[in-house]
Structure formats: structure tokens, C-alpha cells
Design a protein around this motif. Structure first.
Motif, PDB file in Angstrom:
ATOM      1  N   THR A   2       8.817   1.587  10.071  1.00  0.00           N
ATOM      2  CA  THR A   2       9.335   1.185   9.342  1.00  0.00           C
ATOM      3  C   THR A   2      10.153  -0.747   8.981  1.00  0.00           C
ATOM      4  OG1 THR A   2       9.465   2.876   9.133  1.00  0.00           O
ATOM      5  CG2 THR A   2      10.281   1.846   7.392  1.00  0.00           C
ATOM      6  N   ASP A   3      10.492  -0.672  10.264  1.00  0.00           N
ATOM      7  CA  ASP A   3      11.335  -2.068  10.110  1.00  0.00           C
ATOM      8  C   ASP A   3      11.126  -3.466  10.079  1.00  0.00           C
ATOM      9  OD1 ASP A   3      13.636  -0.726   9.746  1.00  0.00           O
ATOM     10  OD2 ASP A   3      14.328  -0.956  12.052  1.00  0.00           O
ATOM     11  N   LEU A   4       9.384  -3.353  10.876  1.00  0.00           N
ATOM     12  CA  LEU A   4       8.899  -4.585  10.770  1.00  0.00           C
ATOM     13  C   LEU A   4       7.482  -4.513   9.590  1.00  0.00           C
ATOM     14  CD1 LEU A   4       6.813  -6.344  12.567  1.00  0.00           C
ATOM     15  CD2 LEU A   4       5.643  -4.888  13.515  1.00  0.00           C
ATOM     16  N   VAL A   5       7.292  -3.469   8.951  1.00  0.00           N
ATOM     17  CA  VAL A   5       6.955  -3.696   7.461  1.00  0.00           C
ATOM     18  C   VAL A   5       8.149  -4.168   6.237  1.00  0.00           C
ATOM     19  CG1 VAL A   5       5.599  -2.327   5.500  1.00  0.00           C
ATOM     20  CG2 VAL A   5       5.198  -1.733   7.597  1.00  0.00           C
ATOM     21  N   GLN A   6       9.333  -3.492   6.695  1.00  0.00           N
ATOM     22  CA  GLN A   6       9.901  -3.976   5.822  1.00  0.00           C
ATOM     23  C   GLN A   6      10.767  -5.349   6.254  1.00  0.00           C
ATOM     24  OE1 GLN A   6      13.959  -1.845   5.986  1.00  0.00           O
ATOM     25  NE2 GLN A   6      12.340   0.113   4.568  1.00  0.00           N
ATOM     26  N   SER A   7      10.666  -6.548   7.269  1.00  0.00           N
ATOM     27  CA  SER A   7      10.511  -7.817   7.249  1.00  0.00           C
ATOM     28  C   SER A   7       9.673  -8.366   6.677  1.00  0.00           C
ATOM     29  CB  SER A   7      10.401  -7.844   8.865  1.00  0.00           C
ATOM     30  OG  SER A   7      11.880  -8.011   9.409  1.00  0.00           O
ATOM     31  N   GLY A   8       8.181  -7.799   7.192  1.00  0.00           N
ATOM     32  CA  GLY A   8       7.021  -8.538   6.546  1.00  0.00           C
ATOM     33  C   GLY A   8       7.266  -8.254   4.942  1.00  0.00           C
ATOM     34  N   GLU A   9       7.263  -7.356   4.048  1.00  0.00           N
ATOM     35  CA  GLU A   9       7.959  -7.822   2.775  1.00  0.00           C
ATOM     36  C   GLU A   9       9.226  -8.163   2.236  1.00  0.00           C
ATOM     37  OE1 GLU A   9       8.713  -3.372   2.072  1.00  0.00           O
ATOM     38  OE2 GLU A   9       6.700  -2.861   1.842  1.00  0.00           O
ATOM     39  N   ALA A  10      10.225  -8.321   2.738  1.00  0.00           N
ATOM     40  CA  ALA A  10      10.121  -9.759   2.476  1.00  0.00           C
ATOM     41  C   ALA A  10      10.119 -11.197   2.684  1.00  0.00           C
ATOM     42  CB  ALA A  10      11.651  -9.606   3.827  1.00  0.00           C
ATOM     43  N   LEU A  11       9.363 -11.028   4.004  1.00  0.00           N
ATOM     44  CA  LEU A  11       9.133 -12.976   4.450  1.00  0.00           C
ATOM     45  C   LEU A  11       8.122 -13.206   3.027  1.00  0.00           C
ATOM     46  CD1 LEU A  11       8.842 -15.255   5.782  1.00  0.00           C
ATOM     47  CD2 LEU A  11       7.192 -14.102   7.202  1.00  0.00           C
ATOM     48  N   TYR A  12       7.570 -12.103   2.429  1.00  0.00           N
ATOM     49  CA  TYR A  12       6.320 -11.741   1.258  1.00  0.00           C
ATOM     50  C   TYR A  12       7.135 -12.562  -0.157  1.00  0.00           C
ATOM     51  CZ  TYR A  12       3.345 -10.958  -2.556  1.00  0.00           C
ATOM     52  OH  TYR A  12       2.446 -11.097  -3.341  1.00  0.00           O
ATOM     53  N   GLY A  13       8.277 -11.657   0.069  1.00  0.00           N
ATOM     54  CA  GLY A  13       8.725 -11.981  -0.841  1.00  0.00           C
ATOM     55  C   GLY A  13       9.610 -13.443  -1.427  1.00  0.00           C
ATOM     56  N   THR A  14       9.957 -14.126   0.364  1.00  0.00           N
ATOM     57  CA  THR A  14      10.364 -14.980   0.007  1.00  0.00           C
ATOM     58  C   THR A  14       9.821 -16.281   0.062  1.00  0.00           C
ATOM     59  OG1 THR A  14      12.050 -14.373   1.703  1.00  0.00           O
ATOM     60  CG2 THR A  14      11.745 -16.543   1.403  1.00  0.00           C
ATOM     61  N   ILE A  15       8.082 -16.063   0.448  1.00  0.00           N
ATOM     62  CA  ILE A  15       7.376 -17.342   0.128  1.00  0.00           C
ATOM     63  C   ILE A  15       6.913 -16.756  -1.367  1.00  0.00           C
ATOM     64  CG2 ILE A  15       4.791 -17.753   1.177  1.00  0.00           C
ATOM     65  CD1 ILE A  15       5.656 -16.849   3.727  1.00  0.00           C
ATOM     66  N   ALA A  16       6.444 -16.270  -1.511  1.00  0.00           N
ATOM     67  CA  ALA A  16       5.350 -15.776  -3.073  1.00  0.00           C
ATOM     68  C   ALA A  16       6.757 -15.818  -4.141  1.00  0.00           C
ATOM     69  CB  ALA A  16       5.294 -14.044  -3.125  1.00  0.00           C
ATOM     70  N   GLY A  17       8.091 -16.211  -3.917  1.00  0.00           N
ATOM     71  CA  GLY A  17       9.261 -15.664  -4.991  1.00  0.00           C
ATOM     72  C   GLY A  17       9.125 -14.662  -5.904  1.00  0.00           C
ATOM     73  N   ARG A  18       8.438 -13.526  -5.526  1.00  0.00           N
ATOM     74  CA  ARG A  18       9.046 -11.910  -6.358  1.00  0.00           C
ATOM     75  C   ARG A  18       8.075 -10.886  -5.035  1.00  0.00           C
ATOM     76  NH1 ARG A  18       3.599 -10.709  -7.279  1.00  0.00           N
ATOM     77  NH2 ARG A  18       2.140 -12.496  -6.606  1.00  0.00           N
ATOM     78  N   ALA A  19       8.878 -10.123  -5.411  1.00  0.00           N
ATOM     79  CA  ALA A  19       8.708  -8.888  -4.848  1.00  0.00           C
ATOM     80  C   ALA A  19       7.262  -8.221  -5.106  1.00  0.00           C
ATOM     81  CB  ALA A  19       9.961  -7.299  -5.080  1.00  0.00           C
ATOM     82  N   LEU A  20       7.031  -7.588  -4.088  1.00  0.00           N
ATOM     83  CA  LEU A  20       5.735  -6.806  -3.623  1.00  0.00           C
ATOM     84  C   LEU A  20       5.436  -6.227  -5.882  1.00  0.00           C
ATOM     85  CD1 LEU A  20       4.927  -4.925  -1.132  1.00  0.00           C
ATOM     86  CD2 LEU A  20       3.695  -6.884  -1.492  1.00  0.00           C
ATOM     87  N   SER A  21       4.505  -6.017  -6.262  1.00  0.00           N
ATOM     88  CA  SER A  21       3.811  -5.096  -7.379  1.00  0.00           C
ATOM     89  C   SER A  21       4.249  -3.864  -7.175  1.00  0.00           C
ATOM     90  CB  SER A  21       2.676  -5.301  -7.837  1.00  0.00           C
ATOM     91  OG  SER A  21       1.836  -5.029  -7.087  1.00  0.00           O
ATOM     92  N   GLU A  22       4.696  -2.710  -8.255  1.00  0.00           N
ATOM     93  CA  GLU A  22       4.050  -1.362  -7.853  1.00  0.00           C
ATOM     94  C   GLU A  22       3.583  -0.895  -6.483  1.00  0.00           C
ATOM     95  OE1 GLU A  22       4.865   2.637 -10.549  1.00  0.00           O
ATOM     96  OE2 GLU A  22       5.579   0.762 -11.461  1.00  0.00           O
TER      97      GLU A  22
END
Length: 130
Positions: free
Chosen positions: A20-40
Motif C-alpha cells: 500500500t505504501d509503495l503504491v501511494q508513493s507511486g501515485e504521489a510521484l505521478y501527481g508531482t510529475i503530471a501536475g494532477r492526481a489520478l483520475s477517478e
């Protein structure tokens, strides 16, 4: 005795947050790079995959000969470090841009009157024309 009953080995479930922590870190990194959170829909897919791997983690942990939780924890820290570096790089660019902009305009060569200095505490003013 009970000849028809086979005894299955007991699998002890762990409450490891490693996946869970690994996935959340990946999502945070995606958000930083893309400038937006994952879609729903992206978030739903991520949650489903995370739940699946969380459920499989105890079996995987018993099958490997290394500390798989330690590997996931290290990968999580790596993603968090990359995310932190990217955030710092973006922040540094913004700070450098704002520091190169002059706060006061440069004096014009055509100015005929001196600009008064506030809080100077001097006995005279440059604009009084004595």
C-alpha cells in the motif's frame, strides 16, 4: 482416524503496509510529475490492484528467500526521494525566477528629481529645492 481429511499448512496473514505504501508513493510521484492526481477510474484500478497484492503478500513472502517487505520498503523510500527531488527542482526554478526580477525599477537617466528615501531620518529632503 480422519483419513479423508488433509491438513493444509497454515498461512499467517500479516498486516504489512509495504505494498500500500509503495503504491501511494507511486501515485504521489505521478501527481508531482503530471501536475494532477489520478483520475477517478485510475484511482479505482490502483485500489483494486493494491488490494489484490495485499492479499497475495503473505503467500509471496513465504515463497521467496529474501526480505520482500524490505525490498518494497526500500522501493517506497526511493520513490519518495525521487518525488522530493522533483518537488525541490520545481521549487528551485520558481525561487530563481522570482529572485532575478528586480524589486525596484532601475533609475532612469532622464529623471530630473531625486526620489525621497523613506525612514532616512536626515535633516533635509531631496525634493524641497532649497
Amino acid at each position: 482416524m480422519n483419513e479423508g481429511i488433509s491438513i493444509m499448512p497454515t498461512v499467517t496473514a500479516t498486516n504489512s503496509q509495504a505494498i500500500t505504501d509503495l503504491v501511494q508513493s507511486g501515485e504521489a510521484l505521478y501527481g508531482t510529475i503530471a501536475g494532477r492526481a489520478l483520475s477517478e477510474n485510475g484511482q479505482k484500478i490502483s485500489n483494486g490492484i493494491t488490494s489484490l497484492f495485499d492479499g497475495l503478500f503473505p503467500q509471496a513472502q513465504q515463497k521467496v528467500s529474501f526480505d520482500i517487505e524490505g525490498v518494497f520498503t526500500g522501493a517506497t523510500k526511493t520513490l519518495e526521494g525521487i518525488d522530493e527531488a522533483i518537488v525541490a527542482a520545481k521549487t528551485k526554478v520558481a525561487a530563481a525566477t522570482s529572485s532575478t526580477t528586480p524589486e525596484t525599477p532601475a533609475p532612469s537617466s532622464t529623471a530630473t528629481e531625486a526620489t525621497p528615501v523613506s525612514g532616512g531620518g536626515g535633516s533635509g529632503s531631496a525634493t524641497t529645492g532649497a
